[in-house]
Design a protein around this motif. Sequence first.
Motif, PDB file in Angstrom:
ATOM      1  N   GLY A 130       0.730  -1.272   0.206  1.00  0.00           N
ATOM      2  CA  GLY A 130      -0.106   0.124   0.119  1.00  0.00           C
ATOM      3  C   GLY A 130       0.849   1.304   0.033  1.00  0.00           C
ATOM      4  N   SER A 131       2.002   1.165   0.683  1.00  0.00           N
ATOM      5  CA  SER A 131       2.949   2.380   0.788  1.00  0.00           C
ATOM      6  C   SER A 131       3.222   2.710  -0.755  1.00  0.00           C
ATOM      7  CB  SER A 131       4.015   1.989   1.562  1.00  0.00           C
ATOM      8  OG  SER A 131       4.809   1.216   1.081  1.00  0.00           O
ATOM      9  N   ILE A 132       3.628   1.746  -1.672  1.00  0.00           N
ATOM     10  CA  ILE A 132       4.041   2.102  -3.060  1.00  0.00           C
ATOM     11  C   ILE A 132       2.768   2.814  -3.840  1.00  0.00           C
ATOM     12  CG2 ILE A 132       4.552   1.062  -5.168  1.00  0.00           C
ATOM     13  CD1 ILE A 132       5.950  -0.898  -3.645  1.00  0.00           C
ATOM     14  N   ILE A 133       1.584   2.201  -3.631  1.00  0.00           N
ATOM     15  CA  ILE A 133       0.400   2.746  -4.251  1.00  0.00           C
ATOM     16  C   ILE A 133       0.150   4.378  -3.531  1.00  0.00           C
ATOM     17  CG2 ILE A 133      -2.220   2.464  -4.616  1.00  0.00           C
ATOM     18  CD1 ILE A 133      -1.516  -0.613  -4.472  1.00  0.00           C
ATOM     19  N   ALA A 134       0.274   4.448  -2.208  1.00  0.00           N
ATOM     20  CA  ALA A 134       0.107   5.806  -1.676  1.00  0.00           C
ATOM     21  C   ALA A 134       0.877   6.785  -2.306  1.00  0.00           C
ATOM     22  CB  ALA A 134       0.061   5.440  -0.321  1.00  0.00           C
ATOM     23  N   ASN A 135       2.044   6.284  -2.098  1.00  0.00           N
ATOM     24  CA  ASN A 135       3.302   7.175  -2.726  1.00  0.00           C
ATOM     25  C   ASN A 135       3.041   7.740  -4.452  1.00  0.00           C
ATOM     26  OD1 ASN A 135       4.858   7.264  -0.511  1.00  0.00           O
ATOM     27  ND2 ASN A 135       6.097   5.723  -1.004  1.00  0.00           N
ATOM     28  N   GLN A 136       2.458   6.869  -4.969  1.00  0.00           N
ATOM     29  CA  GLN A 136       2.524   7.198  -6.372  1.00  0.00           C
ATOM     30  C   GLN A 136       1.123   7.881  -6.689  1.00  0.00           C
ATOM     31  OE1 GLN A 136       2.057   3.418  -8.278  1.00  0.00           O
ATOM     32  NE2 GLN A 136       4.261   3.067  -8.558  1.00  0.00           N
ATOM     33  N   GLY A 137       0.070   7.728  -5.561  1.00  0.00           N
ATOM     34  CA  GLY A 137      -1.193   8.599  -5.614  1.00  0.00           C
ATOM     35  C   GLY A 137      -1.115   9.846  -4.732  1.00  0.00           C
ATOM     36  N   GLY A 138      -0.292  10.209  -4.160  1.00  0.00           N
ATOM     37  CA  GLY A 138      -0.160  11.271  -3.451  1.00  0.00           C
ATOM     38  C   GLY A 138      -0.916  11.346  -2.061  1.00  0.00           C
ATOM     39  N   PHE A 139      -1.242   9.965  -1.288  1.00  0.00           N
ATOM     40  CA  PHE A 139      -1.842   9.858  -0.156  1.00  0.00           C
ATOM     41  C   PHE A 139      -0.767  10.056   0.879  1.00  0.00           C
ATOM     42  CE2 PHE A 139      -3.871   7.112  -3.483  1.00  0.00           C
ATOM     43  CZ  PHE A 139      -5.370   7.284  -3.073  1.00  0.00           C
ATOM     44  N   THR A 140      -1.417  11.028   1.669  1.00  0.00           N
ATOM     45  CA  THR A 140      -0.282  11.396   2.870  1.00  0.00           C
ATOM     46  C   THR A 140      -1.359  10.937   4.445  1.00  0.00           C
ATOM     47  OG1 THR A 140      -1.463  13.490   2.939  1.00  0.00           O
ATOM     48  CG2 THR A 140       0.717  13.231   1.576  1.00  0.00           C
ATOM     49  N   ALA A 141      -0.306  10.735   5.156  1.00  0.00           N
ATOM     50  CA  ALA A 141      -0.684  10.256   6.578  1.00  0.00           C
ATOM     51  C   ALA A 141      -1.824  11.532   7.035  1.00  0.00           C
ATOM     52  CB  ALA A 141       0.291  10.091   7.299  1.00  0.00           C
ATOM     53  N   ARG A 142      -2.736  11.102   7.799  1.00  0.00           N
ATOM     54  CA  ARG A 142      -3.613  12.146   8.543  1.00  0.00           C
ATOM     55  C   ARG A 142      -3.220  12.287  10.101  1.00  0.00           C
ATOM     56  NH1 ARG A 142      -8.179  13.363   5.704  1.00  0.00           N
ATOM     57  NH2 ARG A 142      -7.823  13.369   3.639  1.00  0.00           N
ATOM     58  N   GLU A 143      -3.289  13.322  10.669  1.00  0.00           N
ATOM     59  CA  GLU A 143      -3.325  13.826  11.985  1.00  0.00           C
ATOM     60  C   GLU A 143      -4.456  12.998  12.912  1.00  0.00           C
ATOM     61  OE1 GLU A 143      -1.808  17.744  13.174  1.00  0.00           O
ATOM     62  OE2 GLU A 143      -2.302  18.174  11.159  1.00  0.00           O
ATOM     63  N   TYR A 144      -3.985  12.634  14.195  1.00  0.00           N
ATOM     64  CA  TYR A 144      -5.123  12.205  15.184  1.00  0.00           C
ATOM     65  C   TYR A 144      -5.579  13.387  15.704  1.00  0.00           C
ATOM     66  CZ  TYR A 144      -3.401   7.341  14.781  1.00  0.00           C
ATOM     67  OH  TYR A 144      -3.214   6.209  14.270  1.00  0.00           O
ATOM     68  N   PHE A 145      -6.892  13.318  16.175  1.00  0.00           N
ATOM     69  CA  PHE A 145      -7.297  14.513  16.884  1.00  0.00           C
ATOM     70  C   PHE A 145      -7.195  14.257  18.312  1.00  0.00           C
ATOM     71  CE2 PHE A 145     -11.422  16.565  18.259  1.00  0.00           C
ATOM     72  CZ  PHE A 145     -10.978  17.894  18.398  1.00  0.00           C
ATOM     73  N   GLU A 146      -6.123  14.855  19.082  1.00  0.00           N
ATOM     74  CA  GLU A 146      -5.743  14.369  20.550  1.00  0.00           C
ATOM     75  C   GLU A 146      -5.779  15.676  21.237  1.00  0.00           C
ATOM     76  OE1 GLU A 146      -2.736  10.614  19.835  1.00  0.00           O
ATOM     77  OE2 GLU A 146      -2.223  12.450  19.601  1.00  0.00           O
ATOM     78  N   ILE A 147      -6.018  15.387  22.463  1.00  0.00           N
ATOM     79  CA  ILE A 147      -5.821  16.573  23.232  1.00  0.00           C
ATOM     80  C   ILE A 147      -4.389  16.894  23.735  1.00  0.00           C
ATOM     81  CG2 ILE A 147      -6.529  17.327  25.791  1.00  0.00           C
ATOM     82  CD1 ILE A 147      -8.967  15.537  25.814  1.00  0.00           C
ATOM     83  N   GLU A 148      -4.007  18.149  23.553  1.00  0.00           N
ATOM     84  CA  GLU A 148      -2.546  18.638  23.509  1.00  0.00           C
ATOM     85  C   GLU A 148      -2.074  18.393  24.861  1.00  0.00           C
ATOM     86  OE1 GLU A 148      -1.190  22.913  22.825  1.00  0.00           O
ATOM     87  OE2 GLU A 148      -1.292  21.769  20.841  1.00  0.00           O
ATOM     88  N   ASP A 149      -2.766  18.999  25.995  1.00  0.00           N
ATOM     89  CA  ASP A 149      -2.155  18.771  27.420  1.00  0.00           C
ATOM     90  C   ASP A 149      -2.573  17.540  28.054  1.00  0.00           C
ATOM     91  OD1 ASP A 149      -1.361  19.338  29.784  1.00  0.00           O
ATOM     92  OD2 ASP A 149      -2.586  21.366  30.033  1.00  0.00           O
ATOM     93  N   ALA A 150      -1.590  16.737  28.476  1.00  0.00           N
ATOM     94  CA  ALA A 150      -1.891  15.565  29.204  1.00  0.00           C
ATOM     95  C   ALA A 150      -2.662  15.714  30.377  1.00  0.00           C
ATOM     96  CB  ALA A 150      -0.623  14.815  29.745  1.00  0.00           C
ATOM     97  N   THR A 151      -2.839  16.849  31.166  1.00  0.00           N
ATOM     98  CA  THR A 151      -3.670  16.929  32.174  1.00  0.00           C
ATOM     99  C   THR A 151      -5.015  17.090  31.831  1.00  0.00           C
ATOM    100  OG1 THR A 151      -3.462  19.158  32.286  1.00  0.00           O
ATOM    101  CG2 THR A 151      -1.979  18.266  33.639  1.00  0.00           C
TER     102      THR A 151
END
Length: 188
Positions: free
Chosen positions: A155-176
């Motif tokens: 899939g990494s080869i196909i993703a590189n050819q197709g311009g697919f990039t990783a997405r960010e997680y929606f996480e809380i910034e501060d651990a507290t």
Amino acid sequence: MTIAIIVVVAIIVIAVLYYIGKRNSIIASRNRVDESWSGIDVQLKRRHDLVPNLVETVKGYAEHESATFEKATRARAEAMQASSVADTAKAESKLTGALTELRAVAENYPTLRATENFQQLSRNLSELEDEIQASRRIYNSNVQSYNTSIQQFPGSIIANQGGFTAREYFEIEDATERNAPQVSFGNK
């Protein structure tokens, strides 16, 4: 000779079909990520729409707490303007903090906590927080699946050819802030 040609053509056809299937799978996974982000966006918009009503309700009872109201209003404006996942997470963290401060102000006014309008707003906010948390879990699960599909071979080869990039997680910034916010305005 004819059998060799048939075998080579069959291998090529299978490889092309596999490539098409894998690419379509990555596209479907990316679309699930986009759709689940849309679900979060809807919940956040509902939250943003609720904040002014909550601020105005508390303001009627605690007029001298203007700094808290301004902070909540400013945090809401920043959250509404956030564009990326990381910016949204940071802005929503600030808004959660401002709402926590607003709750602390409300706790000092028993008559405010007893009003039906305030109780309804509190219930709505609490329900929204639960829905946002559920939507965030769905989104992060879809991101994990998508990122895995574009990072694993082949899939990494196909993703590189197709311009697919990783997405960010929606996480809380501060651990507290990873603990559930206490947004319930009900009586103790």
